[in-house]
Design an enzyme around this catalytic site. Sequence first.
Site, PDB file in Angstrom:
ATOM      1  N   ASP A 175      42.170  41.561  41.606  1.00  0.00           N
ATOM      2  CA  ASP A 175      42.038  41.406  40.152  1.00  0.00           C
ATOM      3  C   ASP A 175      43.108  42.220  39.424  1.00  0.00           C
ATOM      4  O   ASP A 175      43.634  43.191  39.963  1.00  0.00           O
ATOM      5  CB  ASP A 175      40.659  41.895  39.685  1.00  0.00           C
TER       6      ASP A 175
HETATM    7  N1  URA Z   1      36.665  41.877  44.858  1.00  0.00           N
HETATM    8  C1  URA Z   1      36.768  42.023  43.526  1.00  0.00           C
HETATM    9  O1  URA Z   1      35.759  41.997  42.817  1.00  0.00           O
HETATM   10  N2  URA Z   1      37.963  42.210  42.987  1.00  0.00           N
HETATM   11  C2  URA Z   1      39.102  42.279  43.699  1.00  0.00           C
HETATM   12  O2  URA Z   1      40.181  42.470  43.147  1.00  0.00           O
HETATM   13  C3  URA Z   1      39.000  42.133  45.098  1.00  0.00           C
HETATM   14  C4  URA Z   1      37.762  41.922  45.653  1.00  0.00           C
END
Ligand code: URA
Length: 241
Positions: A102
């Site tokens: 993310d």
């Molecule tokens: N899970 C998440 O919630 N965010 C990420 O960036 C990676 C795995």
Amino acid sequence: MERLQKVMAHAGIASRRKCEDIILEGRVKVNGQVVRELGIKVHASDRIEVDEVPIYKEEPRYLLLYKPKNYISAVADDKGRPVVTDLIQGIQERIYPIGRLDFDTTGLLLLTNDGDFANKMMHPKHQINKTYIAKLGGIPTPKELRMLEKGVIIDGQKTSKARARLISSNQDNRTAIAQLTIHEGWNHQVKKMFEAIGYPVFKLKRESFAFLGLDDLKPGMWRDLTAFEVDKLSKMADDSQ
Ligand code: URA
């Protein structure tokens, strides 16, 4: 001999799937002849053109990046936000991230121009472990962590077996640091898993991917994987089929 769409994808034209569309649209020539069928095989010496532009085959490249927060895991962003490939200067190959972290997640992200390798690393059937460290709003109980390990329902699907442990907790401000190891890679999976047991994730970092860690890298820094690391990852994926 390799399939035309595979050679095109390796040359960085587009994903394998998109390359198939480009072939079907009649935009590809092999040795001067338009090819519209999928599945034809080409030789290293064949001259391939897309939209009249000759393509060359890139050497495969495999990078490990320590993604800082506030970068999109993509090669371009329509809203003009920084993308992870902005951090990789001075390389010729058209690399792209393997999966996604993310915007606000930090940590270990692999990039490559090798589509087969990327697919292998992302497919849940290959069971590659990814370990995350999360700062949580609240302190999960051992029983709640066991629930995560057994699988919780997110977006109507049950997550597979995972490993979860509490690293530390702060009773005064009711926060905790927890570690979670999963092998799928669904969208926002770790955040949703913790939310499923009632704890919002304030901060998230991926600290390992299979046997790879961040070692001495600092956010924004990257290194090439060694040939041994690439072979070991491939073998792990093949062995877990
Ligand atoms: N899970 C998440 O919630 N965010 C990420 O960036 C990676 C795995």
